[in-house]
Motif scaffolding. Structure first.
Motif, PDB file in Angstrom:
ATOM      1  N   GLU A  96       0.869  -1.082   0.117  1.00  0.00           N
ATOM      2  CA  GLU A  96      -0.018   0.100   0.090  1.00  0.00           C
ATOM      3  C   GLU A  96       0.852   1.252   0.070  1.00  0.00           C
ATOM      4  OE1 GLU A  96      -2.780   0.018   3.184  1.00  0.00           O
ATOM      5  OE2 GLU A  96      -3.992  -1.841   2.533  1.00  0.00           O
ATOM      6  N   TYR A 100       1.501   4.305  -3.063  1.00  0.00           N
ATOM      7  CA  TYR A 100       0.974   5.808  -2.733  1.00  0.00           C
ATOM      8  C   TYR A 100       2.180   6.484  -3.099  1.00  0.00           C
ATOM      9  CZ  TYR A 100       0.225   9.714   0.482  1.00  0.00           C
ATOM     10  OH  TYR A 100      -0.020  10.866   0.855  1.00  0.00           O
ATOM     11  N   HIS A 126      -3.941  -2.802  -4.082  1.00  0.00           N
ATOM     12  CA  HIS A 126      -3.555  -1.326  -3.518  1.00  0.00           C
ATOM     13  C   HIS A 126      -3.946   0.019  -4.432  1.00  0.00           C
ATOM     14  CE1 HIS A 126      -1.372  -4.260  -1.255  1.00  0.00           C
ATOM     15  NE2 HIS A 126      -0.467  -4.594  -2.251  1.00  0.00           N
ATOM     16  N   GLU A 128      -6.290   1.643  -4.023  1.00  0.00           N
ATOM     17  CA  GLU A 128      -7.008   2.542  -2.887  1.00  0.00           C
ATOM     18  C   GLU A 128      -5.946   3.547  -2.859  1.00  0.00           C
ATOM     19  OE1 GLU A 128     -10.064   4.076  -0.388  1.00  0.00           O
ATOM     20  OE2 GLU A 128     -10.203   2.272  -1.730  1.00  0.00           O
ATOM     21  N   SER A 129      -4.588   3.048  -2.603  1.00  0.00           N
ATOM     22  CA  SER A 129      -3.560   4.115  -2.363  1.00  0.00           C
ATOM     23  C   SER A 129      -3.289   5.094  -3.290  1.00  0.00           C
ATOM     24  CB  SER A 129      -2.213   3.268  -2.021  1.00  0.00           C
ATOM     25  OG  SER A 129      -2.247   2.408  -0.570  1.00  0.00           O
ATOM     26  N   PHE A 131      -5.493   6.125  -5.670  1.00  0.00           N
ATOM     27  CA  PHE A 131      -6.773   7.286  -5.328  1.00  0.00           C
ATOM     28  C   PHE A 131      -6.456   8.246  -4.291  1.00  0.00           C
ATOM     29  CE2 PHE A 131      -9.461   4.167  -8.112  1.00  0.00           C
ATOM     30  CZ  PHE A 131      -9.729   5.104  -8.929  1.00  0.00           C
ATOM     31  N   GLN A 132      -6.017   7.475  -3.308  1.00  0.00           N
ATOM     32  CA  GLN A 132      -5.726   8.684  -2.387  1.00  0.00           C
ATOM     33  C   GLN A 132      -4.629   9.663  -2.571  1.00  0.00           C
ATOM     34  OE1 GLN A 132      -4.603   5.915   0.843  1.00  0.00           O
ATOM     35  NE2 GLN A 132      -6.705   5.322   1.606  1.00  0.00           N
ATOM     36  N   ALA A 133      -3.583   9.181  -3.449  1.00  0.00           N
ATOM     37  CA  ALA A 133      -2.556  10.211  -3.869  1.00  0.00           C
ATOM     38  C   ALA A 133      -3.211  11.199  -4.628  1.00  0.00           C
ATOM     39  CB  ALA A 133      -1.354   9.082  -4.385  1.00  0.00           C
ATOM     40  N   ALA A 135      -6.397  12.048  -5.083  1.00  0.00           N
ATOM     41  CA  ALA A 135      -7.179  13.169  -4.460  1.00  0.00           C
ATOM     42  C   ALA A 135      -6.098  14.020  -3.752  1.00  0.00           C
ATOM     43  CB  ALA A 135      -7.920  12.243  -3.392  1.00  0.00           C
ATOM     44  N   GLN A 136      -5.075  13.816  -3.303  1.00  0.00           N
ATOM     45  CA  GLN A 136      -4.147  14.754  -2.334  1.00  0.00           C
ATOM     46  C   GLN A 136      -3.681  15.606  -3.455  1.00  0.00           C
ATOM     47  OE1 GLN A 136      -1.094  12.824   0.196  1.00  0.00           O
ATOM     48  NE2 GLN A 136       0.013  14.615  -0.396  1.00  0.00           N
ATOM     49  N   LYS A 175     -17.004   3.864  -4.931  1.00  0.00           N
ATOM     50  CA  LYS A 175     -16.237   4.651  -3.750  1.00  0.00           C
ATOM     51  C   LYS A 175     -15.749   6.079  -4.429  1.00  0.00           C
ATOM     52  CE  LYS A 175     -13.199   5.049   0.082  1.00  0.00           C
ATOM     53  NZ  LYS A 175     -11.946   4.492   1.110  1.00  0.00           N
ATOM     54  N   TRP A 176     -15.002   6.039  -5.631  1.00  0.00           N
ATOM     55  CA  TRP A 176     -14.139   6.881  -6.114  1.00  0.00           C
ATOM     56  C   TRP A 176     -14.943   7.665  -7.395  1.00  0.00           C
ATOM     57  CZ3 TRP A 176     -10.256   9.120  -3.482  1.00  0.00           C
ATOM     58  CH2 TRP A 176      -9.927   8.404  -2.432  1.00  0.00           C
TER      59      TRP A 176
END
Length: 444
Positions: A96, A100, A126, A128-129, A131-133, A135-136, A175-176
């Motif tokens: 993960e 990221y 992974h 999800e990691s 997508f988090q990056a 988004a940030q 989710k995304w």
């Protein structure tokens, strides 16, 4: 979100009239509110753009953020060896945290070189990691987990069942897709026919229609790949995709280097979109896609850098220059002029992603995705009566990118990315690749 007023720019609109204007541009919240010779309003922030060029943000239509950590680890190989000996084993080692930081490393490079929108394909796990990056970072993106339920030489950690692949993809989509006010969207990403069963591809076909989202896959990149598909499915890539009903207006095909006449006509008739990756295609010795012919057929074509291990850079300036130059060798000096190439990097990419009503040009009402270039440098002068398209495509480099605005937010200011901590990402990227290599000791 507030207002931003950009004053005194050379505004390269890329609008239907191809207007190049001298003047001001006002952003209100996340959209372009006004473009005029002079705008005199109070704004939360004023940017002095005298002597600078303001363009729509670049749109890259094929990226692998999960592979940015592998930069320099897979040089001088052809596609199938590149995948089997390097990329698949490295992707199989991902965790993960490594996904990221791989994504943030790529996103920092993309934003710093003027890219504001990407179509991204991740690895099996992974996602999800990533997508988090995304988004940030603030970038606009379509992304999805890669889907692989077939293939004897695929490392065990990348092998998945059809049901698991579909279930995980749908969960990520739900989710995304639409996250960040629509800034992030989901795309189904079956890797290519070689690594996907027909059951998976037909499931993707139906889910794409059900959710009205794009399908992003590779096709006809390499002659060895085509031979594998023909031996197993009895027909060439695009013919097979059409045979199972996947060739439609939602399908985006990366590469398309080796297309038959029949396949080109399928792409045209079915309104399939294509993404051109010249740097990757040259480095992997895959060949040169016949992009001038596809454009003549009114096919929508975008440009993408692909991944760092098959290109080593994610720089749209480099890809635009390659796109402009390599086709001249075969088709003559007048083909793929600078205006055509810049159009591919902006409105062309927007058409490929189905976002032409929102991005790709500087027009009132569109999303505020912009790049401000400072072209006052040795390598971009003289400027007197020099065509702006030529200056951007043939002369400019990433060093000229001064400010980047995405969705009305300044994400690069004075050449510094505001949404990503450069020092932390560089440190963690090195630590992450060291961890992955330890897991795969046979990879140098």
């Amino acid at each position: 979100m507030g207002t931003i007023l950009i004053k005194g720019a050379q505004i390269v609109t890329m609008n239907p009239n191809e207007e190049v204007l001298e003047g001001d541009l006002l952003i209100e919240d996340n959209r372009i509110k006004e473009i005029a010779a002079s705008i005199e309003v109070a704004a939360d922030q004023i940017i002095d753009a005298q002597g600078k060029a303001l363009l729509p943000g670049f749109i890259q239509t094929h990226i692998h953020l999960c592979q940015t950590l592998f930069r320099g680890r897979a040089d001088d190989l052809e596609l199938m060896d590149w995948l089997r000996k390097r990329i698949w084993p490295l992707e199989a080692a991902h965790d993960e945290e490594s996904v990221y930081y791989s994504a943030l490393l790529g996103l920092g490079e993309l934003i710093a070189s003027g890219t504001t929108t990407i179509l991204d394909m991740e690895t099996v796990h992974h996602t999800e990691s990533a997508f988090q990056a995304i988004a940030q970072s603030g970038i606009r993106a379509l992304s999805g987990k890669v889907m692989m339920d077939h293939g004897d030489e695929v490392p065990l950690p990348l092998q998945e069942t059809t049901a698991d692949s579909v279930q995980q993809s749908v969960a990520l989509l739900e989710k995304w897709n639409g996250f960040g006010g629509g800034r992030i969207q989901y795309a189904f990403c079956p890797r290519f026919v070689v690594s996907c069963t027909e059951e998976l591809l037909t499931e993707v076909r139906d889910l794409s229609a059900q959710y009205n989202v794009k399908v992003h896959t590779h096709a006809s990149e390499n002659q060895g790949e085509i031979e594998l598909v023909e031996n197993e499915r009895g027909m060439r890539n695009v013919v097979y995709l059409d045979h199972i009903g996947l060739a439609n207006q939602r399908l985006i095909l990366a590469h398309c280097v080796w297309l038959s006449e029949e396949e080109k006509e399928i792409i045209r008739k079915r309104d399939v979109k294509v993404t051109h990756c010249p740097g990757s295609n040259m480095k992997l010795s895959s060949g040169i896609a016949d992009i001038p012919d596809l454009l003549n057929r009114q096919v929508h074509v975008g440009i993408g850098a692909d991944g760092a291990p098959c290109n080593n850079n994610l720089d749209m300036f480099q890809e635009m220059r390659y796109t402009a130059l390599i086709h001249k060798v075969e088709h003559g000096p007048t083909v793929m002029d600078a205006r055509t190439v810049l159009l591919m990097a902006t409105m062309g990419g927007a058409e490929v992603l189905g976002l032409a009503k929102e991005i790709g040009s500087l027009e009132v009402g569109k999303k505020a995705d912009l790049v401000l270039l400072d072209l006052n440098d040795f390598h971009t002068y003289p400027s007197h009566e020099v065509d702006i398209y030529s200056r951007v495509v043939y002369s400019a480099t990433r060093s000229n990118v001064e400010t980047v605005i995405i969705d009305g937010q300044i994400v690069l200011e004075n050449r510094m990315v505001k949404t990503i901590d450069r020092g932390i990402v560089l440190r963690e990227a090195d630590q992450s690749i060291a961890r992955l290599l330890k897991r795969n000791k046979h990879i140098s």
